[in-house]
Design a protein around this motif. Structure first.
Motif, PDB file in Angstrom:
ATOM      1  N   TRP A 113      32.726  40.480  39.182  1.00 58.02           N
ATOM      2  CA  TRP A 113      34.072  40.372  38.615  1.00 58.02           C
ATOM      3  C   TRP A 113      34.992  39.617  39.560  1.00 58.02           C
ATOM      4  O   TRP A 113      35.961  38.996  39.131  1.00 58.02           O
ATOM      5  CB  TRP A 113      34.632  41.773  38.362  1.00 58.02           C
ATOM      6  CG  TRP A 113      34.778  42.610  39.614  1.00 58.02           C
ATOM      7  CD1 TRP A 113      33.853  43.440  40.164  1.00 58.02           C
ATOM      8  CD2 TRP A 113      35.918  42.666  40.483  1.00 58.02           C
ATOM      9  NE1 TRP A 113      34.332  44.005  41.313  1.00 58.02           N
ATOM     10  CE2 TRP A 113      35.605  43.558  41.537  1.00 58.02           C
ATOM     11  CE3 TRP A 113      37.170  42.054  40.479  1.00 58.02           C
ATOM     12  CZ2 TRP A 113      36.499  43.846  42.565  1.00 58.02           C
ATOM     13  CZ3 TRP A 113      38.054  42.338  41.508  1.00 58.02           C
ATOM     14  CH2 TRP A 113      37.724  43.228  42.525  1.00 58.02           C
ATOM     15  N   SER A 156      34.987  36.053  38.504  1.00 55.29           N
ATOM     16  CA  SER A 156      35.157  35.840  37.068  1.00 55.29           C
ATOM     17  C   SER A 156      36.540  35.267  36.770  1.00 55.29           C
ATOM     18  O   SER A 156      37.569  35.881  37.086  1.00 55.29           O
ATOM     19  CB  SER A 156      34.956  37.160  36.321  1.00 55.29           C
ATOM     20  OG  SER A 156      35.252  37.007  34.945  1.00 55.29           O
ATOM     21  N   PHE A 175      38.355  37.551  34.189  1.00 62.23           N
ATOM     22  CA  PHE A 175      38.974  38.767  34.725  1.00 62.23           C
ATOM     23  C   PHE A 175      40.337  38.460  35.319  1.00 62.23           C
ATOM     24  O   PHE A 175      41.335  39.130  35.027  1.00 62.23           O
ATOM     25  CB  PHE A 175      38.055  39.382  35.792  1.00 62.23           C
ATOM     26  CG  PHE A 175      38.696  40.529  36.535  1.00 62.23           C
ATOM     27  CD1 PHE A 175      38.727  41.797  35.981  1.00 62.23           C
ATOM     28  CD2 PHE A 175      39.281  40.326  37.788  1.00 62.23           C
ATOM     29  CE1 PHE A 175      39.326  42.854  36.661  1.00 62.23           C
ATOM     30  CE2 PHE A 175      39.878  41.373  38.464  1.00 62.23           C
ATOM     31  CZ  PHE A 175      39.905  42.641  37.898  1.00 62.23           C
TER      32      PHE A 175
END
Length: 243
Positions: free
Chosen positions: A91, A94, A97
């Motif tokens: 994450w 990402s 995100f």
């Protein structure tokens, strides 16, 4: 060939060969004098071609095991560590995100403008800051809509902020006019009009100016002008508006 003839000549004149029957002598000589080129491989023997294993793996059903010299591989499956690592992304790396996190944080700005409109008095509103926030959120709303991957949550946040700040601008102008500050209002409105006109001119003339700079072959200047996130794109001006 000379060595073969010498061996055949010695055998024909040897005492053992003289006493042997004629049929046996012919067979022995034929087996010795037979050239290597006469050995032909069997017609039924399988021949390997480059890519046979790949063809077999392609034609095999999913999950089938293709064996070759003790090694085996499953058709339709990959055990590459690179593929395995790319499937499990963190994450922390990402873009989706952090894009959502930024959008959620941006809603605090829009919520503050809505809260001020409901609870705060109009004399606290700064016309200069309100105008800056309108330009800032307009640029970021456009950027969030065209960026890949598209961030509609962030675009909605900034569109909401544009509407909320425009309402704050209306409240401040009405309050100043009611209290006899027409000169201040006219001065700010003239600055806002000039800024808006300059922005529209840049948008309309931007493609022509960019093409002229790129075609002029000015080295680094032309390269920067032609960049996908260069000064002629919203990708450049949206983050720059934070300054």
């Amino acid at each position: 060939l000379i060595t073969t003839n010498m061996i055949v000549g010695r055998l024909m004149h040897s005492p053992a060969m003289r006493q042997a029957p004629a049929t046996l002598r012919l067979r022995s000589l034929a087996s010795i004098a037979k050239p290597r080129s006469a050995l032909v491989p069997k017609r039924n023997a399988p021949t390997r071609r480059f890519g046979d294993k790949a063809d077999a793996a392609k034609d095999a059903p999913p999950g089938a095991v293709i064996k070759d010299g003790g090694a085996s591989s499953s058709a339709g499956k990959s055990s590459s560590p690179t593929t395995a690592s790319s499937d499990s992304s963190s994450w922390w790396d990402s873009a989706e995100f952090w894009g959502r996190a930024g959008a959620l944080a941006g809603w605090g700005m829009s919520g503050a403008a809505i809260y001020d409109a409901l609870q705060s008095s109009p004399e606290l509103i700064s016309l200069n800051m309100t105008g800056v926030l309108i330009v800032y959120s307009s640029l970021f709303a456009r950027w969030a809509f065209v960026v890949k991957p598209q961030n509609l949550l962030l675009a909605g946040c900034h569109v909401t902020n544009v509407v909320a700040q425009a309402n704050q601008l209306r409240r401040a102008v009405e309050y100043k006019k009611e209290n006899g500050k027409d000169e201040e209002v006219n001065e700010i409105m003239m600055k806002a009009g000039a800024t808006a006109a300059a922005g529209v001119a840049c948008v309309l003339a931007g493609p022509a100016v960019q093409g002229a700079i790129v075609n002029a072959n000015l080295g680094v200047v032309s390269t920067v002008a032609a960049a996908d996130a260069g000064p002629f794109t919203v990708h450049f001006w949206a983050p720059m508006s934070k300054w």
